[in-house]
Design a protein around this motif. Structure first.
Motif, PDB file in Angstrom:
ATOM      1  N   MET A  33       0.849  -1.206   0.000  1.00 38.79           N
ATOM      2  CA  MET A  33       0.000   0.000   0.000  1.00 38.79           C
ATOM      3  C   MET A  33       0.885   1.257   0.000  1.00 38.79           C
ATOM      4  SD  MET A  33      -1.163   2.418   2.492  1.00 38.79           S
ATOM      5  CE  MET A  33      -0.634   1.503   3.931  1.00 38.79           C
ATOM      6  N   LYS A  34       0.497   2.226  -0.848  1.00 37.23           N
ATOM      7  CA  LYS A  34       1.286   3.447  -0.970  1.00 37.23           C
ATOM      8  C   LYS A  34       0.489   4.604  -0.377  1.00 37.23           C
ATOM      9  CE  LYS A  34       2.384   5.295  -4.924  1.00 37.23           C
ATOM     10  NZ  LYS A  34       2.341   5.292  -6.341  1.00 37.23           N
ATOM     11  N   ARG A  35       1.118   5.373   0.540  1.00 41.27           N
ATOM     12  CA  ARG A  35       0.407   6.522   1.092  1.00 41.27           C
ATOM     13  C   ARG A  35       0.991   7.786   0.473  1.00 41.27           C
ATOM     14  NH1 ARG A  35       0.098   8.664   6.201  1.00 41.27           N
ATOM     15  NH2 ARG A  35       2.110   7.763   6.719  1.00 41.27           N
ATOM     16  N   GLU A  36       0.106   8.630  -0.034  1.00 37.36           N
ATOM     17  CA  GLU A  36       0.574   9.772  -0.807  1.00 37.36           C
ATOM     18  C   GLU A  36      -0.136  11.036  -0.339  1.00 37.36           C
ATOM     19  OE1 GLU A  36       0.576  10.504  -5.541  1.00 37.36           O
ATOM     20  OE2 GLU A  36       0.813   8.438  -4.848  1.00 37.36           O
ATOM     21  N   ARG A  37       0.621  12.107  -0.107  1.00 39.49           N
ATOM     22  CA  ARG A  37      -0.016  13.358   0.318  1.00 39.49           C
ATOM     23  C   ARG A  37      -0.239  14.264  -0.891  1.00 39.49           C
ATOM     24  NH1 ARG A  37       0.239  13.981   5.983  1.00 39.49           N
ATOM     25  NH2 ARG A  37       0.330  16.232   6.121  1.00 39.49           N
ATOM     26  N   LEU A  38      -1.408  14.865  -0.942  1.00 44.08           N
ATOM     27  CA  LEU A  38      -1.730  15.721  -2.082  1.00 44.08           C
ATOM     28  C   LEU A  38      -2.046  17.132  -1.606  1.00 44.08           C
ATOM     29  CD1 LEU A  38      -4.164  13.323  -3.965  1.00 44.08           C
ATOM     30  CD2 LEU A  38      -1.808  13.801  -4.577  1.00 44.08           C
ATOM     31  N   ARG A  39      -1.883  18.082  -2.515  1.00 43.56           N
ATOM     32  CA  ARG A  39      -2.307  19.444  -2.208  1.00 43.56           C
ATOM     33  C   ARG A  39      -3.764  19.595  -2.615  1.00 43.56           C
ATOM     34  NH1 ARG A  39      -0.024  22.476  -5.617  1.00 43.56           N
ATOM     35  NH2 ARG A  39       0.826  20.674  -6.731  1.00 43.56           N
ATOM     36  N   ARG A  40      -4.416  20.592  -2.059  1.00 45.82           N
ATOM     37  CA  ARG A  40      -5.841  20.813  -2.307  1.00 45.82           C
ATOM     38  C   ARG A  40      -6.162  20.894  -3.803  1.00 45.82           C
ATOM     39  NH1 ARG A  40     -10.534  23.336   0.241  1.00 45.82           N
ATOM     40  NH2 ARG A  40      -9.658  22.745   2.216  1.00 45.82           N
ATOM     41  N   GLU A  41      -5.332  21.616  -4.572  1.00 46.47           N
ATOM     42  CA  GLU A  41      -5.609  21.779  -6.001  1.00 46.47           C
ATOM     43  C   GLU A  41      -5.524  20.441  -6.731  1.00 46.47           C
ATOM     44  OE1 GLU A  41      -3.764  23.884  -3.693  1.00 46.47           O
ATOM     45  OE2 GLU A  41      -2.103  23.628  -5.102  1.00 46.47           O
ATOM     46  N   ALA A  42      -4.727  19.536  -6.172  1.00 47.13           N
ATOM     47  CA  ALA A  42      -4.489  18.275  -6.889  1.00 47.13           C
ATOM     48  C   ALA A  42      -5.520  17.205  -6.541  1.00 47.13           C
ATOM     49  CB  ALA A  42      -3.086  17.766  -6.573  1.00 47.13           C
ATOM     50  N   TRP A  43      -6.326  17.445  -5.502  1.00 52.00           N
ATOM     51  CA  TRP A  43      -7.224  16.404  -4.995  1.00 52.00           C
ATOM     52  C   TRP A  43      -8.144  15.846  -6.095  1.00 52.00           C
ATOM     53  CZ3 TRP A  43      -7.067  13.227  -1.125  1.00 52.00           C
ATOM     54  CH2 TRP A  43      -8.220  12.611  -0.632  1.00 52.00           C
ATOM     55  N   VAL A  44      -8.788  16.744  -6.816  1.00 50.50           N
ATOM     56  CA  VAL A  44      -9.742  16.296  -7.835  1.00 50.50           C
ATOM     57  C   VAL A  44      -9.021  15.884  -9.128  1.00 50.50           C
ATOM     58  CG1 VAL A  44     -11.739  16.964  -9.231  1.00 50.50           C
ATOM     59  CG2 VAL A  44     -11.591  17.693  -6.848  1.00 50.50           C
ATOM     60  N   THR A  45      -8.002  16.617  -9.515  1.00 46.07           N
ATOM     61  CA  THR A  45      -7.303  16.265 -10.766  1.00 46.07           C
ATOM     62  C   THR A  45      -6.642  14.891 -10.646  1.00 46.07           C
ATOM     63  OG1 THR A  45      -5.499  17.635  -9.949  1.00 46.07           O
ATOM     64  CG2 THR A  45      -6.814  18.550 -11.722  1.00 46.07           C
ATOM     65  N   HIS A  46      -6.127  14.616  -9.445  1.00 47.09           N
ATOM     66  CA  HIS A  46      -5.518  13.314  -9.185  1.00 47.09           C
ATOM     67  C   HIS A  46      -6.560  12.208  -9.381  1.00 47.09           C
ATOM     68  CE1 HIS A  46      -3.047  10.300  -7.103  1.00 47.09           C
ATOM     69  NE2 HIS A  46      -4.117   9.968  -6.411  1.00 47.09           N
ATOM     70  N   ALA A  47      -7.760  12.432  -8.818  1.00 50.88           N
ATOM     71  CA  ALA A  47      -8.840  11.439  -8.934  1.00 50.88           C
ATOM     72  C   ALA A  47      -9.223  11.250 -10.397  1.00 50.88           C
ATOM     73  CB  ALA A  47     -10.048  11.886  -8.113  1.00 50.88           C
ATOM     74  N   ARG A  48      -9.293  12.371 -11.108  1.00 50.01           N
ATOM     75  CA  ARG A  48      -9.674  12.310 -12.520  1.00 50.01           C
ATOM     76  C   ARG A  48      -8.655  11.515 -13.330  1.00 50.01           C
ATOM     77  NH1 ARG A  48     -14.015  15.291 -13.806  1.00 50.01           N
ATOM     78  NH2 ARG A  48     -14.029  17.134 -12.495  1.00 50.01           N
ATOM     79  N   ALA A  49      -7.388  11.760 -13.037  1.00 48.02           N
ATOM     80  CA  ALA A  49      -6.333  11.054 -13.768  1.00 48.02           C
ATOM     81  C   ALA A  49      -6.406   9.557 -13.477  1.00 48.02           C
ATOM     82  CB  ALA A  49      -4.967  11.602 -13.367  1.00 48.02           C
ATOM     83  N   LEU A  50      -6.675   9.233 -12.218  1.00 46.91           N
ATOM     84  CA  LEU A  50      -6.785   7.814 -11.862  1.00 46.91           C
ATOM     85  C   LEU A  50      -7.961   7.158 -12.572  1.00 46.91           C
ATOM     86  CD1 LEU A  50      -6.126   7.476  -8.032  1.00 46.91           C
ATOM     87  CD2 LEU A  50      -5.045   6.215  -9.879  1.00 46.91           C
ATOM     88  N   ALA A  51      -9.097   7.872 -12.559  1.00 47.09           N
ATOM     89  CA  ALA A  51     -10.301   7.331 -13.194  1.00 47.09           C
ATOM     90  C   ALA A  51     -10.038   7.089 -14.678  1.00 47.09           C
ATOM     91  CB  ALA A  51     -11.476   8.278 -13.000  1.00 47.09           C
ATOM     92  N   ALA A  52      -9.276   8.019 -15.292  1.00 48.28           N
ATOM     93  CA  ALA A  52      -9.015   7.911 -16.726  1.00 48.28           C
ATOM     94  C   ALA A  52      -8.212   6.658 -17.059  1.00 48.28           C
ATOM     95  CB  ALA A  52      -8.267   9.156 -17.214  1.00 48.28           C
ATOM     96  N   ARG A  53      -7.373   6.218 -16.102  1.00 50.32           N
ATOM     97  CA  ARG A  53      -6.644   4.978 -16.432  1.00 50.32           C
ATOM     98  C   ARG A  53      -7.199   3.759 -15.680  1.00 50.32           C
ATOM     99  NH1 ARG A  53      -2.060   3.855 -13.426  1.00 50.32           N
ATOM    100  NH2 ARG A  53      -1.941   5.153 -11.581  1.00 50.32           N
ATOM    101  N   GLY A  54      -8.507   3.812 -15.451  1.00 47.71           N
ATOM    102  CA  GLY A  54      -9.195   2.627 -14.933  1.00 47.71           C
ATOM    103  C   GLY A  54      -9.168   2.459 -13.429  1.00 47.71           C
ATOM    104  N   GLY A  55      -8.738   3.515 -12.718  1.00 46.81           N
ATOM    105  CA  GLY A  55      -8.722   3.436 -11.254  1.00 46.81           C
ATOM    106  C   GLY A  55     -10.124   3.566 -10.689  1.00 46.81           C
ATOM    107  N   ARG A  56     -10.340   3.045  -9.494  1.00 45.45           N
ATOM    108  CA  ARG A  56     -11.643   3.142  -8.834  1.00 45.45           C
ATOM    109  C   ARG A  56     -11.462   3.698  -7.443  1.00 45.45           C
ATOM    110  NH1 ARG A  56     -13.280  -1.555  -7.171  1.00 45.45           N
ATOM    111  NH2 ARG A  56     -11.383  -2.702  -7.696  1.00 45.45           N
ATOM    112  N   LEU A  57     -12.455   4.446  -6.988  1.00 47.01           N
ATOM    113  CA  LEU A  57     -12.456   4.877  -5.596  1.00 47.01           C
ATOM    114  C   LEU A  57     -12.941   3.701  -4.767  1.00 47.01           C
ATOM    115  CD1 LEU A  57     -12.245   7.186  -3.461  1.00 47.01           C
ATOM    116  CD2 LEU A  57     -14.652   7.665  -3.919  1.00 47.01           C
ATOM    117  N   VAL A  58     -12.242   3.405  -3.676  1.00 48.43           N
ATOM    118  CA  VAL A  58     -12.652   2.294  -2.812  1.00 48.43           C
ATOM    119  C   VAL A  58     -13.327   2.820  -1.558  1.00 48.43           C
ATOM    120  CG1 VAL A  58     -11.840   0.327  -1.449  1.00 48.43           C
ATOM    121  CG2 VAL A  58     -10.848   0.773  -3.696  1.00 48.43           C
ATOM    122  N   ALA A  59     -12.747   3.863  -0.963  1.00 48.74           N
ATOM    123  CA  ALA A  59     -13.322   4.407   0.270  1.00 48.74           C
ATOM    124  C   ALA A  59     -12.852   5.840   0.469  1.00 48.74           C
ATOM    125  CB  ALA A  59     -12.917   3.552   1.470  1.00 48.74           C
ATOM    126  N   LEU A  60     -13.605   6.574   1.272  1.00 50.21           N
ATOM    127  CA  LEU A  60     -13.277   7.965   1.573  1.00 50.21           C
ATOM    128  C   LEU A  60     -13.576   8.192   3.047  1.00 50.21           C
ATOM    129  CD1 LEU A  60     -12.720  10.715  -0.099  1.00 50.21           C
ATOM    130  CD2 LEU A  60     -15.131  11.132   0.277  1.00 50.21           C
TER     131      LEU A  60
END
Ligand code: SF4
Lengths: 168, 493
Positions: free
Chosen positions: B1-28
């Motif tokens: 498991m990889k733990r990664e810290r993000l900045r506020r501006e990157a929170w949504v763009t990061h999710a979008r990039a993940l979704a674009a390459r087949g990533g899924r949200l598991v939990a929040l």
């Protein structure tokens, strides 16, 4: 259709029979005594007031052919207004407190309450907190309690018998 | 498991990039640390699990993930109830888990809260459901106390004639403070609580918790322990599928099915009691391994039981498949099309019945599944019939796996000792339960649990049920609902 009938015949009757009282397995003896005391059907309304659903699974099992609850005139009904007995599980969550009280109010006499499971008996592992009222007796009067996590079906059946004995 | 810290501006763009390459949200989820509140998300990526963090540094709002991952919406609302965090410019400000049990200013998951506070009646919160307007439209409110022996929740149907135009669920009735309760238990004891998050998934949740604890403690699980856990998890899957198949037949009017499957399930549970000491195998998964080993005669028995059961299941399947009346109810009822399932982020059994090949037992490398070659069951139709079919296939596959595990279990310890780390430590657990992926995130500090977030796949799938029932008739709801069989307790916590 043929296949269904065939399967039913091959499965046979799994419920332990009610005649020959002394040699009977416990399930049948309990049923017999409940029937003897009540002399009529018993209607149960089950209320999950915050359980983890484990207790519900065992209550469900009471209707499988081994325990055959309905076969002996004890049945689960859809409304508290039709019920003699409330079978309540779980620590009572605060969010279910009002619903449980209202269900209790809607139940006609004798208004019996059976608390099922460690959570219903004493709050179980969840205890009392900002979100949990703990045991069922903290919210409505309880006549009989069945411990266990979850109690196996035979213990719940014993609980129903214990309650019936009190009605004597 | 990889733990990664993000900045506020990157929170949504990061999710979008993940979704674009087949990533899924598991939990929040959210947590409070010495540095302040931190928003966390777990993602399934092609490379494995990723734990993303957004430190909020005193801010009480965070960027909205729901436009990227639909089911984030309710988890974000729950964050408001539990930790006082809300989405920036939130459109839906209705509380989700708090029905008036505690004051809005109280944050149960904050460090300052003991969790034992008792509040005088705060009054029942008025909850405005979305109204459907139009000629002849009316509402049917159902619950929280339901007519059958099921968990409590409220369903609001907007219908015209007997057709469902819209279903809106309101959950949270069985919220009993489980996440706060975790912080009051010792790490080596808390698996018992995890095993009581949802009674039907006790093995899956306990395993996810233990996996998280073992991850945090850096403990390697002995191979035999993993195999024993696999045995329990597959037994749990079989028990639940048997129960559901019987209930589904019954809901469609074939009581014969309920009688048959419930007797098979009873036999199965009695065997679990004899072999693992408990009808549901509660507390069978413990930190460091399995509570008890299984002797060779019992392994032999399990294999024989499994073979016998497989025969029974196949004969019942032939009967159910050939029953025209039953199939008429199953086919095309509660349809969730693959595109919609993907958009909603559906997971587990329901996803596989809607054409999505997601199964952690096949997708991720974890013991014992990496050496078992699980055959994934999928269907494309997304209706009740598809979910029934997946259950049949999975039951038979689990029985095959049980046979394989019993044939060649690795030798060695069934449990190792686990030292709880004294300092700060993080761990994650991720398990394919019978309903779908069960996740657990754990933070330890000073030998105690600082935060434990347990996530049931029901979070993902509840919103999908609302879509699946649209345009069906009201009397089909129990059948459709059962075909998903989602957890209330696992969701409400
Ligand atoms: S007694 Fe056990 S099984 Fe029953 S609700 Fe409580 S935790 Fe669940």
């Amino acid at each position: 259709m043929q296949r269904i009938v065939w399967k039913i015949l091959r499965t046979g009757i799994l419920t332990e029979p009610v005649y020959n009282l002394d040699k009977l397995p416990e399930v049948a003896r309990i049923h017999h005594e409940i029937l003897h005391i009540l002399g009529r059907a018993l209607c149960i309304r089950q209320v999950d007031a915050g359980s983890c659903n484990g207790c519900e699974l065992e209550i469900h099992a009471l209707n499988n052919p081994y325990y055959n609850l309905e076969g002996y005139g004890i049945k689960f009904v859809a409304s508290p207004r039709h019920a003699d007995l409330l079978m309540v599980t779980g620590p009572v969550s605060h969010n279910m407190e009002v619903a449980l009280k209202r269900t209790y109010e809607a139940t006609p006499d004798p208004k019996l309450v059976l608390a099922v499971g460690d959570c219903g008996c004493d709050g179980g592992i969840f205890g009392e907190s900002y979100a949990s009222c703990g045991r069922v007796a903290n919210v409505i009067p309880v006549d009989f309690a069945v411990p266990g996590c979850p109690p196996p079906p035979i213990d719940i059946l014993r609980g129903v018998l214990g309650l019936a004995r009190r009605m004597k | 498991m990889k733990r990664e810290r993000l900045r506020r501006e990157a929170w949504v763009t990061h999710a979008r990039a993940l979704a674009a390459r087949g990533g899924r949200l598991v939990a929040l989820w959210g947590t409070e640390r010495a540095e302040g509140r931190v928003l966390c998300a777990a993602y399934a990526t092609p490379e494995g699990l990723q734990w993303a963090e957004l430190p909020l540094a005193g801010e009480a709002t965070f960027p909205d993930l729901a436009p990227v991952f639909h089911f984030a919406g309710r988890m974000q609302r729950a964050l408001g109830d539990l930790l006082g965090l809300t989405v920036e410019n939130a459109a839906d400000r209705r509380p989700w888990l708090n029905h008036g049990a505690w004051p809005a200013a109280y944050q149960p998951l904050a460090r300052a809260a003991s969790g034992r506070e008792a509040f005088a009646d705060c009054g029942v919160i008025d909850y405005p459901f979305v109204r459907v307007e139009g000629d002849g439209v009316h509402e049917i409110p159902v619950g929280p106390v339901h007519a059958g022996i099921i968990e409590p929740g409220h369903f609001r149907f907007s219908i015209v004639g007997e057709k469902v135009l819209r279903l809106e669920a309101r959950l949270g009735y069985v919220h009993k403070g489980i996440e706060k309760r975790f912080t009051q238990l010792a790490p080596l004891e808390a698996h018992r609580l995890a095993g009581r998050i949802s009674g039907d998934s006790t093995v899956a949740h306990a395993w996810a918790y233990c996996m998280a604890l073992e991850d945090a403690a850096g403990v390697e699980l002995p191979p035999r322990a993993a195999w024993l856990r696999g045995l329990m998890l597959e037994r749990e899957r079989v028990a639940n599928h048997l129960g559901d198949l019987g209930a589904l037949a019954n809901d469609a009017g074939l009581a014969f099915g309920l009688t048959q499957f419930s007797r098979l399930r009873e036999d199965w549970q009695r065997a679990s009691r004899e072999i693992f000491g408990h009808r549901f195998m509660m507390d069978g998964v413990v930190p460091g391994g399995a509570a008890a080993d299984v002797a060779p005669p019992m392994l032999e028995r399990m294999r024989a039981d499994g073979e016998r059961l497989a025969k029974e299941v196949k004969s019942l399947r032939a009967i159910l498949d050939g029953h025209a009346g039953l199939q008429d109810r199953f086919l095309s009822a509660g349809r969730l099309r693959p595109e919609l399932a993907a958009r909603l982020g559906v997971t587990g059994l329901a996803a596989r019945a809607s054409g999505h090949a997601i199964d952690l037992r096949c997708d991720q490398a974890w013991a014992p599944y990496e050496s078992l070659e699980v055959r994934m069951a999928t269907q494309r139709n997304g209706d009740v019939a598809a979910r029934v079919s997946v259950r049949f296939d999975e039951t038979l596959e689990s029985l095959r796996l049980i046979g394989e595990i019993c044939d060649k279990p690795p030798r060695g310890e069934h449990r190792v000792e686990l030292q709880v780390p004294a300092g700060e430590a993080y761990g994650a657990g991720w398990v394919e339960g019978w309903r779908g992926e069960v996740f657990c995130a754990l933070e330890l500090e000073g030998g105690a649990i600082r935060r434990c977030h347990a996530h049931d796949p029901s979070w993902q799938n509840w919103p999908a049920l609302e879509h699946a029932v649209m345009d069906n008739i009201v009397p089909d709801f129990p059948l459709i609902n059962k075909s998903f069989n989602l957890s209330y307790s696992g969701h409400d916590l």
